[in-house]
Design an enzyme around this catalytic site. Structure first.
Site, mmCIF file in Angstrom:
data_model
loop_
_atom_site.group_PDB
_atom_site.id
_atom_site.type_symbol
_atom_site.label_atom_id
_atom_site.label_comp_id
_atom_site.label_asym_id
_atom_site.label_seq_id
_atom_site.Cartn_x
_atom_site.Cartn_y
_atom_site.Cartn_z
ATOM 1 N N ARG A 275 4.720 8.838 3.323
ATOM 2 C CA ARG A 275 5.494 9.875 2.642
ATOM 3 C C ARG A 275 5.015 11.271 3.032
ATOM 4 N NH1 ARG A 275 4.898 8.215 -2.462
ATOM 5 N NH2 ARG A 275 6.897 7.220 -2.630
ATOM 6 N N TYR A 276 3.708 11.421 3.215
ATOM 7 C CA TYR A 276 3.117 12.712 3.581
ATOM 8 C C TYR A 276 2.705 12.633 5.049
ATOM 9 C CZ TYR A 276 2.820 12.610 -1.484
ATOM 10 O OH TYR A 276 3.124 12.479 -2.810
ATOM 11 N N ARG B 109 -1.037 11.537 6.075
ATOM 12 C CA ARG B 109 -1.714 10.356 5.548
ATOM 13 C C ARG B 109 -0.732 9.233 5.257
ATOM 14 N NH1 ARG B 109 -1.145 14.493 2.090
ATOM 15 N NH2 ARG B 109 -1.239 14.223 -0.172
ATOM 16 N N CYS C 243 -4.522 -9.145 -6.206
ATOM 17 C CA CYS C 243 -5.553 -8.378 -6.911
ATOM 18 C C CYS C 243 -6.474 -9.366 -7.626
ATOM 19 C CB CYS C 243 -4.934 -7.472 -7.971
ATOM 20 S SG CYS C 243 -3.761 -6.279 -7.318
ATOM 21 N N CYS D 165 -2.954 -5.757 -13.869
ATOM 22 C CA CYS D 165 -2.881 -4.806 -14.972
ATOM 23 C C CYS D 165 -1.458 -4.834 -15.522
ATOM 24 C CB CYS D 165 -3.237 -3.412 -14.463
ATOM 25 S SG CYS D 165 -4.788 -3.412 -13.531
ATOM 26 N N CYS E 216 0.890 -2.006 -14.198
ATOM 27 C CA CYS E 216 0.841 -1.669 -12.769
ATOM 28 C C CYS E 216 2.174 -1.121 -12.262
ATOM 29 C CB CYS E 216 0.477 -2.913 -11.978
ATOM 30 S SG CYS E 216 0.525 -2.638 -10.195
ATOM 31 N N ARG F 251 3.151 -1.181 -9.272
ATOM 32 C CA ARG F 251 3.699 -2.077 -8.252
ATOM 33 C C ARG F 251 3.861 -3.495 -8.814
ATOM 34 N NH1 ARG F 251 0.283 0.556 -4.149
ATOM 35 N NH2 ARG F 251 1.558 2.212 -3.264
ATOM 36 N N ASP G 144 3.549 5.583 -14.314
ATOM 37 C CA ASP G 144 4.837 5.528 -13.623
ATOM 38 C C ASP G 144 5.842 4.690 -14.411
ATOM 39 O OD1 ASP G 144 4.136 7.102 -11.361
ATOM 40 O OD2 ASP G 144 2.960 5.421 -10.591
ATOM 41 N N ASP H 80 3.603 11.298 -10.318
ATOM 42 C CA ASP H 80 4.345 10.929 -9.128
ATOM 43 C C ASP H 80 5.810 10.991 -9.552
ATOM 44 O OD1 ASP H 80 4.776 9.967 -6.499
ATOM 45 O OD2 ASP H 80 2.861 8.892 -6.637
ATOM 46 N N LYS I 275 3.891 13.482 -5.340
ATOM 47 C CA LYS I 275 2.960 13.731 -6.450
ATOM 48 C C LYS I 275 2.826 15.222 -6.720
ATOM 49 C CE LYS I 275 -0.431 10.036 -5.843
ATOM 50 N NZ LYS I 275 0.100 9.554 -4.553
HETATM 51 C C1 LIG Z 1 -0.455 8.878 -3.668
HETATM 52 C C2 LIG Z 1 -0.098 8.728 -2.283
HETATM 53 C C3 LIG Z 1 -0.924 9.201 -1.264
HETATM 54 C C4 LIG Z 1 -2.275 9.835 -1.532
HETATM 55 O O1 LIG Z 1 -2.148 11.044 -2.187
HETATM 56 P P1 LIG Z 1 -3.421 11.962 -2.449
HETATM 57 O O2 LIG Z 1 -2.874 13.054 -3.290
HETATM 58 O O3 LIG Z 1 -3.925 12.405 -1.117
HETATM 59 O O4 LIG Z 1 -4.446 11.133 -3.162
HETATM 60 C C5 LIG Z 1 -0.517 9.052 0.035
HETATM 61 N N1 LIG Z 1 0.665 8.483 0.328
HETATM 62 C C6 LIG Z 1 1.492 8.045 -0.626
HETATM 63 C C7 LIG Z 1 2.781 7.431 -0.228
HETATM 64 C C8 LIG Z 1 1.140 8.140 -1.967
HETATM 65 O O5 LIG Z 1 1.977 7.680 -2.909
HETATM 66 S S1 SF4 Z 2 -3.027 -1.421 -10.930
HETATM 67 FE FE1 SF4 Z 2 -1.752 -2.948 -9.864
HETATM 68 S S2 SF4 Z 2 -2.478 -2.939 -7.757
HETATM 69 FE FE2 SF4 Z 2 -4.096 -1.981 -9.024
HETATM 70 S S3 SF4 Z 2 -5.492 -3.672 -9.612
HETATM 71 FE FE3 SF4 Z 2 -3.986 -3.415 -11.265
HETATM 72 S S4 SF4 Z 2 -2.391 -4.909 -10.747
HETATM 73 FE FE4 SF4 Z 2 -3.563 -4.592 -8.876
#
Ligand SMILES: *Cc1c(COP(=O)(O)O)cnc(C)c1O
Ligand code: SF4
Length: 348
Positions: free
Chosen positions: A91-92, A95, A104, A108, A111, A113, A273, A310, A317
């Site tokens: 996305r960025y 990175r 995992c 959680c 979570c 995801r 989220d 986010d 974010k």
């Molecule tokens: C959160 C996230 C990051 C990391 O973000 P930082 O602000 O650098 O911690 C990088 N890529 C994606 C897609 C993210 O959702």
């Molecule tokens: S937040 Fe989601 S990805 Fe992270 S440890 Fe918990 S279940 Fe796994």
């Protein structure tokens, strides 16, 4: 194998006395949709009366998870739209996320995801992993690679070491970051072999530890963190603001102090989220901002996380830091101190 097995089925939770027999039908419905795992270290914590509520809420499934609000969505932060190849979210520009597994050590209940994490079928095949690494190798604008998932530290040390070594060989990649919950939920898995795998690079490598309550930082968890730091791996934290778990100034203060004392630099406090079935954990933004503002006067500067949102849908974010600078009716700059008192700031 562990002497005490990880609990993964509602029946086992009934047998362990963690849920009532009468809740079984509802929780079977939850289990059909979302993975469950309560490893031995978490079971032990559930016997501690101070930890029972904050830990239980995070890991014991609840019928509340069957309730999805209109705003909640399967892909809350729009990862899918930014996934050029399997296992990559980009996305960025500078990175990328690399998601080598969706498994995992715990699942959680909040979570973000939760629709994709789980023990089955979540680990990238070697073909897909090669393609993901090729993608990173092919974009010299990528400065940092963030391994997440799932929990990348559940990979075997051999596999993890291969990924770290592959990233180490890419000249443009200068920082490697791994996001994990393992040091707090399964500290015994932070072994010498795992640490050796992380040391297969001379690049800057950071580990982000996910922890939401001071009681998670047990003696064993702190020792696991110490093994990482003593091996030269700096630690940062990620926490999620959660109703009933850490939604008070006292709980957040205790968490940030416990993290810092364990040599983990508090990094982000995330607004929850909009994942399906998580509304019972949600704290409104204005309440979150008031909590973070109240921490300001109480904690060492080192102990402050940045409160992050986010933006739902994938816009990225943003920091939710309440502004301490304003302009009054006559155009003067007004700053607010940690006690809430306003001062005119006039440098000239
Ligand atoms: C959160 C996230 C990051 C990391 O973000 P930082 O602000 O650098 O911690 C990088 N890529 C994606 C897609 C993210 O959702
Ligand atoms: S937040 Fe989601 S990805 Fe992270 S440890 Fe918990 S279940 Fe796994």
């Amino acid at each position: 194998m562990d002497a005490v097995p990880t609990l993964t089925a509602p029946r086992q939770l009934v047998a362990a006395g963690l849920i009532a027999e009468s809740d079984l039908p509802a929780l079977e419905a939850v289990a059909a949709r979302y993975a469950i795992a309560i490893p031995p270290a978490i079971r032990e914590l559930l016997d501690d009366s101070a930890a029972r509520v904050p830990i239980g809420l995070q890991f014991i499934p609840s019928a509340n998870e069957l309730k999805t609000t209109p705003a909640e969505r399967a892909d809350p932060i729009g990862d899918a739209a930014h996934s050029p190849v399997r296992g990559i979210v980009h996305r960025y520009p500078d990175r990328v996320l690399l998601l080598p597994t969706h498994a995992c050590a715990v699942y959680c209940r909040f979570c973000f995801r939760r629709e994709v994490v789980g023990p089955e079928g979540g680990t990238l095949s070697s073909t897909d992993l090669s393609a993901a690494l090729d993608y990173i190798a092919g974009d010299t604008g990528i400065y940092e690679v963030i391994l997440t998932g799932g929990d990348p530290l559940v990979l075997s040390p051999r596999r993890l070491g291969e990924i770290v070594a592959a990233l180490d060989a890419m000249n443009h990649v200068q920082v490697i970051r791994l996001h994990t919950r393992l040091p707090v939920v399964a500290p015994e898995r932070i072994t010498a072999d795992l640490i050796a795998a992380l040391k297969r690079t001379t690049k800057a490598l950071f580990v982000g530890v996910h922890s939401n309550h001071a009681s998670e930082l047990t003696e064993a968890a702190r020792a696991a963190c110490a093994r990482l730091v003593d091996a030269g791996i700096p630690l940062i934290s990620q926490s999620v603001l959660l109703r009933g778990v850490n939604d008070s100034v006292e709980a957040l203060e205790a968490l940030m102090r416990a993290l810092l004392a364990a040599r983990i630099k508090p990094y982000y406090l995330h607004q929850l989220d909009l994942a399906p079935g998580t509304s019972h954990f949600r704290v409104p933004l204005d309440e979150g901002q008031a909590l973070v503002a109240a921490l300001r006067g109480r904690l060492s500067g080192l102990a402050h996380p940045t409160y992050m949102l986010d933006i739902p849908g994938g816009a990225g974010k943003i920091a939710l830091t309440p502004s301490s600078v304003a302009t009054d009716a006559t155009g003067r700059t007004v700053v607010t101190d940690p006690t809430g008192t306003a001062h005119i700031y006039a440098p000239e």
